[in-house]
Write a protein that holds these residues in place. Sequence first.
Motif, short mmCIF file in Angstrom:
data_model
loop_
_atom_site.label_atom_id
_atom_site.label_comp_id
_atom_site.label_asym_id
_atom_site.label_seq_id
_atom_site.Cartn_x
_atom_site.Cartn_y
_atom_site.Cartn_z
N SER A 82 0.81 -1.22 0.00
CA SER A 82 0.00 0.00 0.00
C SER A 82 0.85 1.27 0.00
O SER A 82 0.31 2.35 -0.10
CB SER A 82 -0.97 0.04 1.19
OG SER A 82 -2.29 0.17 0.71
N GLY A 143 -1.70 12.09 1.77
CA GLY A 143 -2.97 11.42 1.58
C GLY A 143 -3.97 11.76 2.67
O GLY A 143 -5.11 12.17 2.40
N ALA A 144 -3.53 11.62 3.92
CA ALA A 144 -4.44 11.87 5.03
C ALA A 144 -4.91 13.33 5.05
O ALA A 144 -6.06 13.64 5.36
CB ALA A 144 -3.75 11.53 6.36
N HIS A 176 -7.66 1.87 5.25
CA HIS A 176 -6.51 2.40 5.97
C HIS A 176 -7.03 3.19 7.17
O HIS A 176 -8.07 3.84 7.09
CB HIS A 176 -5.75 3.33 5.02
CG HIS A 176 -4.38 3.70 5.47
ND1 HIS A 176 -4.14 4.81 6.25
CD2 HIS A 176 -3.18 3.13 5.25
CE1 HIS A 176 -2.84 4.91 6.48
NE2 HIS A 176 -2.24 3.91 5.88
N ASP A 249 -10.12 6.68 -2.05
CA ASP A 249 -8.78 6.75 -1.46
C ASP A 249 -7.81 6.25 -2.52
O ASP A 249 -7.77 5.07 -2.84
CB ASP A 249 -8.74 5.86 -0.20
CG ASP A 249 -7.36 5.82 0.44
OD1 ASP A 249 -6.35 6.01 -0.28
OD2 ASP A 249 -7.28 5.56 1.66
N ALA A 251 -4.62 5.87 -2.68
CA ALA A 251 -3.29 5.36 -2.32
C ALA A 251 -2.89 4.16 -3.19
O ALA A 251 -1.72 3.90 -3.39
CB ALA A 251 -3.25 4.97 -0.85
N ASN A 273 -1.80 9.97 -3.73
CA ASN A 273 -0.55 10.12 -3.00
C ASN A 273 0.53 10.22 -4.06
O ASN A 273 1.02 9.18 -4.53
CB ASN A 273 -0.30 8.92 -2.08
CG ASN A 273 -1.47 8.65 -1.16
OD1 ASN A 273 -2.57 8.34 -1.63
ND2 ASN A 273 -1.25 8.73 0.13
N HIS A 275 3.43 10.92 -3.77
CA HIS A 275 4.67 10.33 -3.28
C HIS A 275 4.64 8.81 -3.40
O HIS A 275 5.69 8.18 -3.36
CB HIS A 275 4.95 10.75 -1.84
CG HIS A 275 3.74 10.72 -0.95
ND1 HIS A 275 2.70 11.59 -1.08
CD2 HIS A 275 3.41 9.91 0.08
CE1 HIS A 275 1.77 11.33 -0.17
NE2 HIS A 275 2.18 10.30 0.54
N LYS A 276 3.49 8.20 -3.56
CA LYS A 276 3.44 6.76 -3.80
C LYS A 276 3.41 6.49 -5.31
O LYS A 276 4.37 5.98 -5.87
CB LYS A 276 2.21 6.14 -3.13
CG LYS A 276 2.23 6.26 -1.61
CD LYS A 276 1.00 5.64 -0.96
CE LYS A 276 1.08 5.81 0.56
NZ LYS A 276 -0.13 5.37 1.25
C1 LIG Z 1 -0.67 5.69 2.61
C2 LIG Z 1 -2.14 5.53 2.68
C3 LIG Z 1 -2.96 6.57 3.15
C4 LIG Z 1 -2.41 7.83 3.80
O1 LIG Z 1 -1.58 8.57 2.99
P1 LIG Z 1 -0.41 9.48 3.59
O2 LIG Z 1 0.13 10.15 2.38
O3 LIG Z 1 0.55 8.57 4.27
O4 LIG Z 1 -1.05 10.45 4.54
C5 LIG Z 1 -4.33 6.41 3.06
N1 LIG Z 1 -4.87 5.26 2.59
C6 LIG Z 1 -4.11 4.23 2.16
C7 LIG Z 1 -4.78 2.99 1.64
C8 LIG Z 1 -2.72 4.32 2.21
O5 LIG Z 1 -1.96 3.28 1.81
#
Ligand SMILES: *Cc1c(COP(=O)(O)O)cnc(C)c1O
Length: 510
Positions: A82, A143-144, A176, A249, A251, A273, A275-276
């Motif tokens: 994730s 993300g949050a 999450h 979401d 992510a 995200n 960054h992901k």
């Molecule tokens: C990483 C993640 C988040 C939160 O994102 P951040 O950028 O770490 O705040 C929310 N939901 C899922 C499924 C994630 O993997």
Amino acid sequence: MSTQTSNDRPNAAPPLIFELGQEGRANRYVEEGRPLDQFLPTSLLRDELPLPDNSELEVVRHFTKLSQRTFGIDLGFYPLGSCTMKYNPRVNDAMASKREFAQLHPYTPDEHAQGALQVMYELERSLSSLFGMAAFSLNPSAGAHAELAALLIAKKYFKDRGESHRDKVIVPDTAHGTNPASAAMCGFKVISLPSDERGRVSVEEIKKVVGPDTAVCMMTNPNTLGLFEDHIHEIAAAVHEVGGLMYYDGANANAIMGNVRPGDMGFDLMHLNLHKTFTIPHGGGGAGHGPVGVAAHLVDYLPTPYVRATPAKADATASNGRPLAPSDAMTYELDFDRPKSIGPMRSFWSNFAHAVRALAYIYANGADGLKKVSQLAVLNANYVRVKVADFLETPYPEICRHEFVASAQDLKKATGVKALDIAKALLDHGMMAPTMYFPLIVPECLMIEPTETESKETLDHFVEVLREIVETARKEPETIMAAPVKTVVGRVDETRAARQPDLKWEPASA
Ligand SMILES: *Cc1c(COP(=O)(O)O)cnc(C)c1O
């Protein structure tokens, strides 16, 4: 952090820089008689600081060694489910480090920051088209943070419609932890939705919980079991029928990018995200970037500022007097005049350097390249999943998306070795552990996301190491339970580290 260090470890921690050095050793390379304030501004020099006398060589060695004592994607395989720990192309950093971007002050007037605003605009447009949203705000930093922005948008939208009584946010049990946390922070009540035996949200379950008090249903698709919610249209219809909003979401966007779009699945709000999915170094709580996207009916509520582009005047010339290049044909501006907006989520405009990195990644790959990225991420995850199923339970044995979950429950029953022990043992092999004990519905869960940037050899090696760990656990469980033995620190007393953190260095003699 409190740690149990042992000095006979092969990689035991080096002494601190304050403990090194000998009087008179410093400044060897500083010209005789040249005072230090020629190199450093006097405002930064303090006589009372007991800086150690180290030679330059000692300092370089010390910090180089320290840099090798952490773990990152540049050092080894990092299957942290994730979190999408993929390779971060260096060209992104080269772009973000360009003087024109890196040294731009955030208060630079729009007319002198056209290139930077163009980056923000083109990123916003690219994300909107890739994910089927009307618009994104680049403002939130993670993300949050974007989840919070989206729920504030929903709250304001319902208030404007005279529907402030909508106070329930539905969150599947695979979500999450940030999802229910964001909902609670906005003052919503959280309804947890159980997954069915296929690891998905069922249409019957969602119909049982939706009603006139439903505000938002937050979903991750594919969910954190790596499974695509194949009834997403019916689920979205059930939420929309009662007047609620669907939140995506993003992510796990690495699984779908360029192939399917949340906007087309019926989502009204989403986050990414960057960054992901879009290759920005992360982990260790570093700066992230979490744009929040919305469908057309919510655009006015997006956080400010919003980057607007208008066709430049026909007779305009570029600032250096040359004729307009095609990229100059637009004028960009930061729009703060948005009366319905929830306002800014942070100081300044965004983590701008990350916007540059993400756009560099998008342009380097192109639309076809991004589509292939997610297809390869899915292929790699399934390749590893099938091999791992040889020696660990995989509770959802079907084609997964970009990640899958394995469980060490049987192994634990037979040997006492837990998911945690397996994770620790992987560290001794120069690999990061998978995400553990999440999602919560899988006991002794290991959530594995290999990403598209790993070679077949790396994936094969990971599987063989994991197999060896499981086989060792069956023969001599105590070996695995004692891992890691090769890392700088062994097992951390996590309770003590959290409750009595030891964050300050003091000289031994004091
Ligand atoms: C990483 C993640 C988040 C939160 O994102 P951040 O950028 O770490 O705040 C929310 N939901 C899922 C499924 C994630 O993997």
